[in-house]
Write a protein that holds these residues in place. Structure first.
Motif, PDB file in Angstrom:
ATOM      1  N   GLN A 245     -13.638  20.796 -10.427  1.00 36.40           N
ATOM      2  CA  GLN A 245     -13.657  19.915 -11.567  1.00 36.40           C
ATOM      3  C   GLN A 245     -12.353  19.108 -11.954  1.00 36.40           C
ATOM      4  N   VAL A 246     -11.106  19.902 -11.898  1.00 31.48           N
ATOM      5  CA  VAL A 246      -9.751  19.541 -12.361  1.00 31.48           C
ATOM      6  C   VAL A 246      -9.416  18.615 -11.282  1.00 31.48           C
ATOM      7  N   LEU A 247      -9.510  18.973  -9.970  1.00 34.75           N
ATOM      8  CA  LEU A 247      -9.225  18.157  -8.884  1.00 34.75           C
ATOM      9  C   LEU A 247      -9.688  16.948  -8.687  1.00 34.75           C
ATOM     10  N   VAL A 248     -10.975  16.784  -9.024  1.00 34.39           N
ATOM     11  CA  VAL A 248     -11.630  15.527  -9.184  1.00 34.39           C
ATOM     12  C   VAL A 248     -11.353  14.611 -10.282  1.00 34.39           C
ATOM     13  N   LYS A 249     -11.122  15.138 -11.280  1.00 36.38           N
ATOM     14  CA  LYS A 249     -10.572  14.374 -12.465  1.00 36.38           C
ATOM     15  C   LYS A 249      -9.249  13.875 -12.125  1.00 36.38           C
ATOM     16  N   LEU A 250      -8.357  14.656 -11.282  1.00 37.20           N
ATOM     17  CA  LEU A 250      -7.074  14.158 -11.092  1.00 37.20           C
ATOM     18  C   LEU A 250      -7.227  12.837  -9.881  1.00 37.20           C
ATOM     19  N   ALA A 251      -8.095  13.257  -9.122  1.00 34.05           N
ATOM     20  CA  ALA A 251      -8.463  12.299  -8.036  1.00 34.05           C
ATOM     21  C   ALA A 251      -8.769  10.937  -8.547  1.00 34.05           C
TER      22      ALA A 251
ATOM     23  N   ILE B 245       0.917  -1.239  -0.157  1.00 32.78           N
ATOM     24  CA  ILE B 245      -0.048   0.030   0.052  1.00 32.78           C
ATOM     25  C   ILE B 245       0.813   1.200  -0.132  1.00 32.78           C
ATOM     26  N   SER B 246       1.900   1.301   0.922  1.00 35.27           N
ATOM     27  CA  SER B 246       2.675   2.257   0.909  1.00 35.27           C
ATOM     28  C   SER B 246       3.571   2.796  -0.314  1.00 35.27           C
ATOM     29  N   THR B 247       3.857   1.535  -0.880  1.00 36.76           N
ATOM     30  CA  THR B 247       4.710   1.731  -2.187  1.00 36.76           C
ATOM     31  C   THR B 247       3.775   2.332  -3.352  1.00 36.76           C
ATOM     32  N   ILE B 248       2.569   1.757  -3.666  1.00 33.34           N
ATOM     33  CA  ILE B 248       1.827   2.400  -4.386  1.00 33.34           C
ATOM     34  C   ILE B 248       1.597   3.792  -3.970  1.00 33.34           C
ATOM     35  N   ALA B 249       1.011   4.006  -2.885  1.00 33.32           N
ATOM     36  CA  ALA B 249       0.716   5.414  -2.364  1.00 33.32           C
ATOM     37  C   ALA B 249       1.645   6.427  -2.806  1.00 33.32           C
ATOM     38  N   THR B 250       2.926   5.875  -2.294  1.00 38.07           N
ATOM     39  CA  THR B 250       4.108   6.997  -2.537  1.00 38.07           C
ATOM     40  C   THR B 250       4.225   7.133  -4.119  1.00 38.07           C
ATOM     41  N   ALA B 251       4.009   6.092  -4.918  1.00 42.11           N
ATOM     42  CA  ALA B 251       4.017   6.640  -6.554  1.00 42.11           C
ATOM     43  C   ALA B 251       2.989   7.300  -6.670  1.00 42.11           C
ATOM     44  N   LEU B 252       1.680   7.143  -6.315  1.00 43.25           N
ATOM     45  CA  LEU B 252       0.629   7.950  -6.676  1.00 43.25           C
ATOM     46  C   LEU B 252       0.815   9.624  -6.477  1.00 43.25           C
ATOM     47  N   LEU B 253       1.104   9.398  -5.077  1.00 35.86           N
ATOM     48  CA  LEU B 253       1.271  10.964  -4.452  1.00 35.86           C
ATOM     49  C   LEU B 253       2.477  11.366  -5.324  1.00 35.86           C
ATOM     50  N   LEU B 254       3.334  10.986  -5.772  1.00 33.33           N
ATOM     51  CA  LEU B 254       4.425  11.789  -6.242  1.00 33.33           C
ATOM     52  C   LEU B 254       4.176  12.156  -7.911  1.00 33.33           C
TER      53      LEU B 254
ATOM     54  N   THR C  13      -6.834   0.385  -4.279  1.00 36.43           N
ATOM     55  CA  THR C  13      -7.854   1.276  -3.863  1.00 36.43           C
ATOM     56  C   THR C  13      -7.566   2.204  -2.800  1.00 36.43           C
ATOM     57  N   LEU C  14      -7.019   1.445  -1.583  1.00 29.10           N
ATOM     58  CA  LEU C  14      -6.568   1.900  -0.536  1.00 29.10           C
ATOM     59  C   LEU C  14      -5.304   2.874  -0.525  1.00 29.10           C
ATOM     60  N   ALA C  15      -4.483   2.691  -1.392  1.00 26.73           N
ATOM     61  CA  ALA C  15      -3.375   3.193  -1.381  1.00 26.73           C
ATOM     62  C   ALA C  15      -3.815   4.732  -2.328  1.00 26.73           C
ATOM     63  N   ALA C  16      -4.573   4.532  -3.145  1.00 21.06           N
ATOM     64  CA  ALA C  16      -4.875   5.680  -4.069  1.00 21.06           C
ATOM     65  C   ALA C  16      -5.807   6.879  -2.942  1.00 21.06           C
ATOM     66  N   THR C  17      -6.546   6.197  -2.214  1.00 18.66           N
ATOM     67  CA  THR C  17      -7.499   6.994  -1.445  1.00 18.66           C
ATOM     68  C   THR C  17      -6.398   7.984  -0.496  1.00 18.66           C
ATOM     69  N   LEU C  18      -5.447   6.855   0.072  1.00 23.31           N
ATOM     70  CA  LEU C  18      -4.460   7.533   0.980  1.00 23.31           C
ATOM     71  C   LEU C  18      -3.486   8.758   0.280  1.00 23.31           C
ATOM     72  N   ALA C  19      -3.086   8.526  -0.917  1.00 22.59           N
ATOM     73  CA  ALA C  19      -2.328   9.329  -1.797  1.00 22.59           C
ATOM     74  C   ALA C  19      -3.185  10.709  -2.082  1.00 22.59           C
ATOM     75  N   ILE C  20      -4.477  10.348  -2.499  1.00 23.19           N
ATOM     76  CA  ILE C  20      -5.403  11.542  -2.826  1.00 23.19           C
ATOM     77  C   ILE C  20      -5.575  12.572  -1.563  1.00 23.19           C
ATOM     78  N   PHE C  21      -5.719  11.836  -0.552  1.00 21.71           N
ATOM     79  CA  PHE C  21      -5.907  12.575   0.756  1.00 21.71           C
ATOM     80  C   PHE C  21      -4.734  13.596   0.985  1.00 21.71           C
ATOM     81  N   LEU C  22      -3.614  12.690   1.062  1.00 23.37           N
ATOM     82  CA  LEU C  22      -2.422  13.512   1.368  1.00 23.37           C
ATOM     83  C   LEU C  22      -2.039  14.509   0.347  1.00 23.37           C
ATOM     84  N   LEU C  23      -2.269  14.195  -0.896  1.00 15.44           N
ATOM     85  CA  LEU C  23      -1.880  15.093  -1.933  1.00 15.44           C
ATOM     86  C   LEU C  23      -2.638  16.417  -1.794  1.00 15.44           C
ATOM     87  N   PHE C  24      -4.148  16.270  -1.596  1.00 16.70           N
ATOM     88  CA  PHE C  24      -4.990  17.407  -1.336  1.00 16.70           C
ATOM     89  C   PHE C  24      -4.541  18.327  -0.200  1.00 16.70           C
ATOM     90  N   VAL C  25      -4.366  17.669   1.105  1.00 18.12           N
ATOM     91  CA  VAL C  25      -3.817  18.277   2.025  1.00 18.12           C
ATOM     92  C   VAL C  25      -2.549  19.171   2.100  1.00 18.12           C
TER      93      VAL C  25
END
Ligand SMILES: Nc1ncnc2c1ncn2[C@@H]1O[C@H](COP(=O)(O)OP(=O)(O)OP(=O)(O)O)[C@@H](O)[C@H]1O
Ligand SMILES: [Mg+2]
Lengths: 304, 227
Positions: free
Chosen positions: A265-271, A28-37, A230-242
């Motif tokens: 709209q753009v942010l939702v698309k990105l998420a 999860i943290s690997t995927i989340a890191t990649a997604l966050l960056l 899915t969990l990783a993406a949720t985490l990454a999206i949350f962190l990114l927006f914060v």
């Protein structure tokens, strides 16, 4: 796929996540890191592009009229050009103003050396056109070219081109970084799942012994990767927006003329993009490591 | 039902575990496979469920050539087989009932049917009262019986067992053999690799003796002997 099969996959997947929390955490943290960056570089690119667009659109076209054009002609032309699309404002610059700009006060010695006198001012009338966007630049320029009163014009082509190149470079770099990160996380997922396969070889052997098809054996693993993605993406999206919110707040005062905020709209698309990417990374990684599940038999497993 | 034609198995390390084995087993047969340790009994059984393929020769099950069968068909072959291996193959993280249910779950049986069939199979091996326990809480013999329950839970055409009584005391061994006889009476073909001469001699079923990968004896109502 039947409900009982799907619920079995989900049950198995959740059980496995619970049973090997460390491995799940790594995945999860690997995927989340990649997604966050990746998400951060996408946001940065979008902002850079907006920013550059903003810089470009604030720029000027300077029009030099023919010597024969006087005050009246200049004003009339300015009124006509104001009707063009994307022309925000036009300032008429008299030869006197041009001269004053050319030789500001304190530069009298240069002025006298130039052998120009206010009575014999060789400078023409000028128009400064402020455009609100780049979109109609071409058509504005064609219009200018067809005006008989206009001698020449400059519009900072080099500056525009430079900005264009810069923004292309930035998008390219961010795509390259994102691909590299995706590749790296694919590799890590591939290996963690191989590790899980290895740890659960007995279970796989038994499943195959009692007649499970390969797709059935793969089911729980792919479901697990899907859930983790899915969990990783949720985490990454949350962190990114914060993080984006915090850094936008810090950076905004430094560039007051530019509005950092992105439309919802753009942010939702990105998420959504990040979510799909997370799922894709997980599922692709697991499929890759499950490719040769056919080789699982008693003899080879005992050899492992 | 089962037919082997000149089956030879040579392992990559050069060991010739089966040497031109020819054998026919009819539907409903009850066969003991005997022979000294290392004779090739386990190898023989593994060929039957396509855990490995012979180096030479062909094996037919129910008329189909399973040696050339594509890998994607193997699961469907195995759904007709009940397999009990020499070493226990239970999942330590699952209860007895879950272990037995595994055989039905992977073929996508509905939950309601699974519960009934699992209960039935556990009753047949006399372990229904321990259905909620984990394998580590059971004795060796009990674990063996859970494996047997899992093998019979989907009413297989053929039951293939390797040393099913290896860890069982004589009384439970007897019970397990009675269970096999009962399953056999209902039409399942039973093949048992064993070192248990008492049972072989008592039951007087067909006995096939393997030595050094060769069949040296095959007799109806036979006894445990391979000299
Ligand atoms: N995967 C393998 N690779 C190489 N050699 C093997 C392999 N499996 C079995 N053998 C060899 O094949 C021969 C037959 O082994 P097998 O396990 O079939 O004997 P067995 O009759 O079942 O013996 P036991 O009564 O001890 O279970 C032995 O010499 C063994 O060492
Ligand atoms: Mg053996």
């Amino acid at each position: 796929m039947s409900i009982s099969k799907l619920s079995f996959f989900i049950y198995e997947a959740l059980t496995n996540i619970r049973r090997s929390p460390v491995i799940s955490f790594i995945t999860i943290s690997t995927i989340a890191t990649a997604l966050l960056l990746t998400g951060a570089s996408m946001l940065l690119t979008m902002n850079m592009e907006n920013f550059l667009e903003h810089l470009k659109s604030d720029s000027l076209i300077t029009v030099y009229l023919k010597q024969s054009a006087g005050k009246h002609e200049a004003n009339a032309l300015s009124l006509r050009l104001k009707n063009l699309e994307d022309v925000e404002d036009i300032k008429v610059i008299t030869p006197e103003q041009s001269l004053a700009e050319l030789f500001p006060e304190g530069n009298e010695h240069q002025f006298s050396a130039s052998e120009i006198s206010p009575q014999d001012n060789p400078l023409p009338y000028c128009l400064r056109i402020i455009i609100s966007s780049q979109a109609q630049l071409e058509s504005i320029l064609t219009n200018l070219a067809s005006e008989p009163l206009i001698d020449s014009y400059t519009y900072g082509k080099e500056f525009f081109d430079k900005i264009e190149r810069l923004s292309r470079l930035i998008s390219f770099a961010s795509i390259a970084i994102a691909s590299l990160l995706a590749l790296a996380s694919l590799f890590i997922i591939y290996n963690t799942i191989r590790l899980t396969l290895f740890m659960r070889k007995e279970e796989i052997l038994i499943m195959k012994l009692v007649g499970a098809t390969n797709s059935f054996v793969r089911g729980p693993f792919i479901t697990e990767a899907f859930i983790e993605g899915t969990l990783a993406a949720t985490l990454a999206i949350f962190l990114l927006f914060v993080l984006y919110g915090i850094s936008a707040e810090k950076i905004q005062p430094l560039i007051p003329f530019f509005n950092i905020s992105m439309p919802m709209q753009v942010l939702v698309k990105l998420a959504i993009k990040m979510l799909l990417m997370g799922i894709m990374l997980g599922v692709a990684g697991s499929m890759m490591s499950l490719r040769d599940i056919n080789k699982f038999n008693k003899a080879t497993l005992e050899g492992v | 039902m089962i037919s082997l034609k000149d089956v030879t198995k040579i392992f990559p390390n050069g060991v010739r575990a089966l040497n031109k084995v020819n054998l026919d087993i009819k539907a409903g047969d009850f066969v003991f496979l005997v022979g000294p340790s290392g004779a090739g009994k386990s190898t023989f059984l593994r060929m039957l469920f396509r855990d490995d393929i012979p180096t030479e020769g062909t094996i037919y099950i129910d008329g189909k050539d399973i040696t050339s069968m594509p890998a994607s068909r193997i699961p469907y072959l195995r759904r007709n087989l009940g397999i009990v291996l020499q070493d226990f193959q239970l999942l330590k993280t699952r209860t007895v009932a879950e272990n037995v249910a595994f055989g039905l779950r992977v073929i996508g049986a509905p939950n309601s049917a699974i519960n009934d069939r699992v209960q039935e199979a556990l009753e047949q091996v006399g372990l229904s009262h321990k259905r909620r326990m984990y394998p580590t809480e059971l004795s060796g013999g009990e674990q063996q019986r859970v494996c047997i329950a899992r093998a019979i839970v989907n009413n297989p055409l053929i039951l293939i067992t390797d040393e099913p009584t290896g860890n069982l005391d004589p009384m439970i061994s007897n019970e397990i053999m009675n269970l096999f006889l009962e399953i056999n009476k209902r039409g399942t073909t039973v093949i048992i690799a064993t070192h248990n001469h008492n049972l072989v001699n008592k039951l007087r079923k067909r006995v096939v003796a393997l030595v050094d990968g060769k069949i040296i004896k095959d007799e109806e109502a036979g006894t445990y002997a391979y000299e």
